[in-house]
Design a protein around this motif. Structure first.
Motif, PDB file in Angstrom:
ATOM      1  N   LEU A  96       0.824  -1.213   0.000  1.00 27.76           N
ATOM      2  CA  LEU A  96       0.000   0.000   0.000  1.00 27.76           C
ATOM      3  C   LEU A  96       0.856   1.260   0.000  1.00 27.76           C
ATOM      4  CD1 LEU A  96      -2.784  -1.116   2.508  1.00 27.76           C
ATOM      5  CD2 LEU A  96      -3.118  -0.518   0.100  1.00 27.76           C
ATOM      6  N   GLY A  97       2.155   1.087  -0.215  1.00 22.82           N
ATOM      7  CA  GLY A  97       3.056   2.247  -0.264  1.00 22.82           C
ATOM      8  C   GLY A  97       3.102   2.975   1.065  1.00 22.82           C
ATOM      9  N   GLN A  98       3.028   2.221   2.159  1.00 19.58           N
ATOM     10  CA  GLN A  98       2.917   2.875   3.472  1.00 19.58           C
ATOM     11  C   GLN A  98       4.282   3.221   4.069  1.00 19.58           C
ATOM     12  OE1 GLN A  98       0.249   0.275   5.653  1.00 19.58           O
ATOM     13  NE2 GLN A  98      -1.524   1.436   4.930  1.00 19.58           N
ATOM     14  N   ASN A 115       0.734  12.974   0.841  1.00 18.72           N
ATOM     15  CA  ASN A 115       1.942  12.156   0.825  1.00 18.72           C
ATOM     16  C   ASN A 115       1.518  10.897   0.092  1.00 18.72           C
ATOM     17  OD1 ASN A 115       4.115  10.512   1.338  1.00 18.72           O
ATOM     18  ND2 ASN A 115       3.860  10.462   3.560  1.00 18.72           N
ATOM     19  N   GLU A 163      -8.878   6.963   1.889  1.00 17.49           N
ATOM     20  CA  GLU A 163      -7.892   5.985   2.381  1.00 17.49           C
ATOM     21  C   GLU A 163      -8.362   4.578   2.029  1.00 17.49           C
ATOM     22  OE1 GLU A 163      -4.694   5.919   4.072  1.00 17.49           O
ATOM     23  OE2 GLU A 163      -5.123   3.877   3.442  1.00 17.49           O
ATOM     24  N   GLY A 206      -4.706   9.077   1.007  1.00 21.74           N
ATOM     25  CA  GLY A 206      -3.891   8.222   1.859  1.00 21.74           C
ATOM     26  C   GLY A 206      -3.480   8.878   3.159  1.00 21.74           C
ATOM     27  N   ASP A 213     -10.450   3.514  -3.076  1.00 25.30           N
ATOM     28  CA  ASP A 213      -9.271   3.632  -3.917  1.00 25.30           C
ATOM     29  C   ASP A 213      -9.291   5.009  -4.590  1.00 25.30           C
ATOM     30  OD1 ASP A 213      -7.340   3.491  -5.861  1.00 25.30           O
ATOM     31  OD2 ASP A 213      -7.898   1.496  -6.575  1.00 25.30           O
ATOM     32  N   ALA A 214      -8.274   5.795  -4.324  1.00 24.95           N
ATOM     33  CA  ALA A 214      -8.238   7.155  -4.882  1.00 24.95           C
ATOM     34  C   ALA A 214      -8.267   7.136  -6.410  1.00 24.95           C
ATOM     35  CB  ALA A 214      -6.992   7.877  -4.390  1.00 24.95           C
ATOM     36  N   LEU A 218       4.890   9.501   7.876  1.00 25.15           N
ATOM     37  CA  LEU A 218       5.624  10.651   8.422  1.00 25.15           C
ATOM     38  C   LEU A 218       5.110  10.871   9.843  1.00 25.15           C
ATOM     39  CD1 LEU A 218       5.770  13.563   5.804  1.00 25.15           C
ATOM     40  CD2 LEU A 218       7.685  12.299   6.815  1.00 25.15           C
TER      41      LEU A 218
HETATM   42  N1  SAM Z   1      -0.403  10.469   4.879  1.00 25.34           N
HETATM   43  C1  SAM Z   1       0.302   9.510   5.693  1.00 25.34           C
HETATM   44  C2  SAM Z   1       1.628  10.090   6.130  1.00 25.34           C
HETATM   45  O1  SAM Z   1       2.031  11.107   5.559  1.00 25.34           O
HETATM   46  O2  SAM Z   1       2.238   9.529   7.045  1.00 25.34           O
HETATM   47  C3  SAM Z   1       0.490   8.177   4.964  1.00 25.34           C
HETATM   48  C4  SAM Z   1       1.211   8.264   3.629  1.00 25.34           C
HETATM   49  S1  SAM Z   1       1.644   6.700   2.931  1.00 25.34           S
HETATM   50  C5  SAM Z   1       3.006   7.163   1.936  1.00 25.34           C
HETATM   51  C6  SAM Z   1       0.415   6.398   1.687  1.00 25.34           C
HETATM   52  C7  SAM Z   1      -1.016   6.121   2.197  1.00 25.34           C
HETATM   53  O3  SAM Z   1      -1.881   5.922   1.059  1.00 25.34           O
HETATM   54  C8  SAM Z   1      -1.190   4.885   3.054  1.00 25.34           C
HETATM   55  O4  SAM Z   1      -1.961   5.205   4.168  1.00 25.34           O
HETATM   56  C9  SAM Z   1      -1.935   3.881   2.146  1.00 25.34           C
HETATM   57  O5  SAM Z   1      -2.750   2.987   2.852  1.00 25.34           O
HETATM   58  C10 SAM Z   1      -2.730   4.813   1.273  1.00 25.34           C
HETATM   59  N2  SAM Z   1      -3.076   4.267  -0.060  1.00 25.34           N
HETATM   60  C11 SAM Z   1      -2.349   3.415  -0.834  1.00 25.34           C
HETATM   61  N3  SAM Z   1      -2.956   3.205  -2.022  1.00 25.34           N
HETATM   62  C12 SAM Z   1      -4.088   3.955  -2.008  1.00 25.34           C
HETATM   63  C13 SAM Z   1      -5.138   4.172  -2.947  1.00 25.34           C
HETATM   64  N4  SAM Z   1      -5.126   3.583  -4.140  1.00 25.34           N
HETATM   65  N5  SAM Z   1      -6.156   4.995  -2.596  1.00 25.34           N
HETATM   66  C14 SAM Z   1      -6.165   5.611  -1.388  1.00 25.34           C
HETATM   67  N6  SAM Z   1      -5.203   5.443  -0.455  1.00 25.34           N
HETATM   68  C15 SAM Z   1      -4.170   4.634  -0.755  1.00 25.34           C
END
Ligand code: SAM
Length: 275
Positions: A25-27, A123, A77, A55, A103-104, A30
């Motif tokens: 999920l690209g988690q 982010n 999210e 996200g 899903d965004a 920050l």
């Molecule tokens: N905003 C938070 C931060 O700055 O700590 C989290 C950023 S993290 C890089 C990316 C976030 O996008 C994760 O919470 C993940 O679950 C969410 N995510 C991943 N794919 C997504 C999608 N297709 N649609 C919506 N959210 C998504």
């Protein structure tokens, strides 16, 4: 900021809700709330603004956006595990945080946009970030529903977004962004600032829509940039052969011996308009 907004430190939130980061999920979270404030501040004044966030995860950036006075945050999210943590933030800021589980990439942001100013701050998950940006740049109606995009990318993607002709990073993304927006890289964020740290440095890019981009069909612009950059080391008379080659280049008044990376956005628009 934990003390400032009265909410618990993010590390505690993550532990309490079992939000171990998932790579798929690209988690990369920050957790430094000074840094998330710096990202949010890059978007300029948020007073009276509705912010779309993609996200939010455990909510570090969401909290910064709300603390800086956004009228409302609409956050999309995908990971349902984050929803209880985000509900705590929503309780703390009654009526100002709406979380949509989904899903965004499948979300119609324009349809969700309220009357009044809208900014997008995120982010982004790296695996979908570029596609989301392109989606926000492609609407037929321009200027779009958003006033600005403040987005975090891998630095290499940021370089491609702001690149201009004669730059190694210049390509289809740079042409699209340069055509419709003014884009700049605001600042870098080192990998160590994230939990877990990704492999690369990140960068915050800020884009605002140009009021009057050069009139040009998106489809045709995509066609010429795809063909030209598909063989970026070749002369344009070769790479653009399927689209008319020398005849097209002559019509657009462009030297057929040039290569894609030397053409300005204005010249790409001229080529598209000559198709
Ligand atoms: N905003 C938070 C931060 O700055 O700590 C989290 C950023 S993290 C890089 C990316 C976030 O996008 C994760 O919470 C993940 O679950 C969410 N995510 C991943 N794919 C997504 C999608 N297709 N649609 C919506 N959210 C998504």
């Amino acid at each position: 900021m934990a003390a400032l907004d009265g909410l618990p430190p993010l590390r505690d939130v993550i532990q309490r809700h079992g939000l171990d980061a998932r790579k798929a999920l690209g988690q990369n979270f920050l957790l430094d709330l000074n840094l998330t404030q710096k990202v949010a501040r890059t978007a300029g004044s948020l007073e009276g603004v509705t912010v779309f966030e993609v996200g939010p995860g455990p909510g570090g950036l969401t909290r910064a956006i709300l603390a800086l006075g956004a009228a409302k945050v609409i956050a999309v999210e995908r990971d349902a595990r984050c929803l209880p943590a985000l509900a705590e933030i929503a309780d703390h800021y009654p009526g100002r945080l709406e979380v949509i589980e989904g899903d965004a990439l499948k979300t119609d942001f324009a349809a969700l946009a309220p009357q009044g100013p809208v900014k997008i701050i995120a982010n982004l998950p790296y695996n979908v970030g570029t596609q989301l940006l392109v989606n926000w740049l492609l609407p037929a109606r321009w200027p779009p529903f958003w006033q600005s995009l403040t987005l975090m990318f891998q630095k290499e993607v940021g370089q491609r977004i702001v690149a201009q002709e004669d730059d190694d990073h210049y390509g289809r993304l740079g042409v699209l962004c340069g055509w419709r927006t003014l884009a700049h890289m605001a600042f870098d964020i080192s990998a160590q600032a994230f939990t877990p740290p990704p492999k690369v440095t990140s960068t915050v890019v800020h884009l605002t829509p140009k009021e009057n981009p050069i009139p040009c069909s998106i489809d045709k612009l995509e066609k010429v940039t795809q063909a030209a950059f598909g063989q970026r080391r070749k002369m344009l008379r070769q790479s653009l052969k399927p689209l008319g080659g020398e005849v097209l280049l002559q019509k657009a008044d462009i030297d057929p011996q040039r290569r894609a990376e030397t053409l300005s956005v204005e010249e790409f628009c001229r080529l598209a308009n000559s198709l």
